[in-house]
Design an enzyme around this catalytic site. Structure first.
Site, PDB file in Angstrom:
ATOM      1  N   VAL A  11       0.815  -1.210   0.186  1.00 53.40           N
ATOM      2  CA  VAL A  11       0.058   0.090  -0.008  1.00 53.40           C
ATOM      3  C   VAL A  11       1.012   1.156  -0.058  1.00 53.40           C
ATOM      4  O   VAL A  11       0.755   2.194  -0.816  1.00 53.40           O
ATOM      5  CB  VAL A  11      -1.107  -0.017   1.220  1.00 53.40           C
ATOM      6  CG1 VAL A  11      -1.555   1.352   1.504  1.00 53.40           C
ATOM      7  CG2 VAL A  11      -2.066  -1.067   0.943  1.00 53.40           C
ATOM      8  N   CYS A 263      -5.802  -9.371   3.377  1.00 52.55           N
ATOM      9  CA  CYS A 263      -6.896  -8.430   3.654  1.00 52.55           C
ATOM     10  C   CYS A 263      -7.879  -9.287   4.413  1.00 52.55           C
ATOM     11  O   CYS A 263      -8.281  -9.346   5.471  1.00 52.55           O
ATOM     12  CB  CYS A 263      -7.433  -7.381   2.711  1.00 52.55           C
ATOM     13  SG  CYS A 263      -5.942  -6.307   2.723  1.00 52.55           S
TER      14      CYS A 263
END
Ligand code: NAD
Length: 445
Positions: A11, A263
């Site tokens: 990210v 995730c």
């Protein structure tokens, strides 16, 4: 604007490079000196389409830099993003906030003026409040504010997702903080990307609710796939038949071996812990988690059944190891429990993954790795497609079959049709592809 990005993982690196591409000056910070050294030598620590070129272009323009020196990067910044990992805490599944809080303390010590600290990491409701407390207690300049800006990019399509997001979510408690985020995202704002401004806690919850909903869609279609197998229906057609309904949508309706990745598994667990602490039942998400655990565990049984009931002494080729195509990410990949169970059953495994080998090797020390799909299939009793990389869609099935010892193709991603596999001499075992000829006539009495 000058931005410091704390954490240069999937990210942080993608977000930092994209912000630089928008025209901001970005310094990405990471504790991992090897990672920073590698990026500074032009080698990306992760595999993400288009990333290397984007980083190179922005480094050359002088807008993007990488360092281990948090102090220098933060002291010059107008906004500081936290993009460190929030893995599931061992034992209870709560999001482990150690890295986030440590980063907050370090940021507080390095700030020379009031800035906006933006949490991009996925964090449970209330974490922004805790970060604000830590910043204040650790001596951050008065006026420093905290925003939540959860990230929705998908690995494998991360740059496109970041630059063309379905929406940007900003959680902030005052207008000045909203204005700073509006400025940071101005290029997307001008491009008409929807930006939702909301309270900090709401923004934190939006991220978990989104991931839990997507995980629910996957588990739903996986259970429908089981039903298809039992009643002679085809899950691909069911998914298309329901997905064309705009209220449902076609995405995340691909039956398979269960969701994995960095995730969904941890975020569904963390949502359950948040709910538990709040004294609120989340029965749907609870069920999704257990359906998915059971699904992953059941995949080796499918291979065993396809091989006639025993794995003992069988050689199995596994095609695809990463949790999905176009990434090298092995976190919580369904291939891991599958391979462990195959080996436990007495099989030996030879695997091929187009990109994931480097990440997979340390996690799978007992298996063989092949240079391509055909080499993996050499002498195999069964080939199992676990990740639907594009190159597996273009296999010459006759060539694959010719190099095998057996003729079983367990296709956990429904890459091939039964007829196509049969023409190549393979017995195809897809997911949710029920056969009417295998269904017993219902009793009419
Ligand atoms: N990977 C995804 O697809 C994705 C998508 C959306 C949101 N998220 C969320 O974003 C966050 C980051 O995920 P990721 O996949 O990029 O993680 P990652 O593990 O790839 O990267 C995290 C990085 O932070 C560094 N780090 C930790 N503490 C630090 C500190 N104090 N100072 C500097 N660097 C530090 C680590 O060395 C590591 O390189 C998580 O909360 C995750 O849930 C991830």
């Amino acid at each position: 604007m000058r931005i410091a990005m704390i954490g240069t993982g999937y990210v942080g690196l993608v977000s930092g490079a994209c912000f630089a591409d928008f025209g901001h000056h970005v310094t990405c910070v990471d504790k991992d000196a090897a990672k920073i050294a590698s990026i500074n030598q032009g080698r990306m620590p992760i595999w993400e389409p288009g990333l290397e070129a984007l980083v190179k272009a922005n480094v050359e323009r002088g807008r993007l830099g990488f360092t281990t020196e948090l102090q220098a990067a933060v002291s010059e910044a107008d906004a500081v993003f936290i993009a460190v990992g929030t893995p599931a805490r061992r034992g209870d599944g709560h999001a482990d906030l150690t890295f986030v809080f440590e980063a907050a303390r370090e940021i507080a010590g390095a700030l020379t003026k009031a800035v906006v600290v933006v949490t991009k990491s996925t964090v449970p409701v209330g974490t922004g409040d805790a970060i604000a407390r830590i910043l204040a207690e650790s001596g951050a300049p008065a006026g420093t504010s905290v925003a939540s800006n959860p990230e929705f990019l998908r690995e494998g399509a991360a740059i496109a997702d970041f630059k063309h997001p379905d929406r940007i979510v900003v959680g902030a408690e005052d207008e000045a903080t909203c204005a700073a985020l509006r400025e940071i995202y101005r290029p997307l704002f001008l491009n008409k990307a929807p930006i939702i401004f909301t309270g900090r806690r709401t923004a934190e919850l939006i991220k978990y609710a989104a991931n839990a909903f997507l995980a629910t869609k996957i588990s739903f279609i996986n259970e429908i796939a089981d039903l298809c197998e039992a009643v002679g229906a085809d899950v691909q057609d069911v998914a298309r038949g329901i997905g064309l309904d705009n209220r449902i949508g076609p995405k995340f309706l691909h039956a398979g071996p269960g969701y994995g990745g960095s995730c969904f598994p941890k975020d569904t667990l963390a949502l359950l812990r948040t709910a538990e602490e709040a004294g609120v039942m989340q029965r749907i998400v609870q069920t999704v988690v257990s359906v998915n655990d059971a699904r992953k565990a059941a995949m080796a049984e499918r291979v065993r059944d396809a091989l006639g009931g025993s794995l003992e002494g069988k050689r199995i080729a596994v095609l695809g190891l990463t949790f999905k195509p176009n990434t090298d990410d092995m976190r919580d990949a369904p291939s891991l429990p599958l391979i462990a169970a195959l080996e436990q059953g007495g099989a030996s495994v030879c695997a091929y993954d187009p990109i994931g080998r480097e990440q997979a090797e340390p996690l799978l020390p007992s298996i063989e790795f092949a240079a391509d799909a055909y080499a993996a299939a050499e002498g195999a009793d069964a080939v199992v497609i676990v990740t639907e990389w594009d190159e597996f869609r273009a296999l010459n099935l006759r060539r694959l079959a010719a190099s095998m010892h057996g003729n079983v193709l367990v296709d956990l991603r429904n890459v091939y049709d039964r007829e196509e596999a049969e023409r190549a001499g393979l017995i195809h075992h897809g997911i949710g592809r029920g056969r009417t000829d295998a269904i017993a006539e219902p009793s009419r009495t």
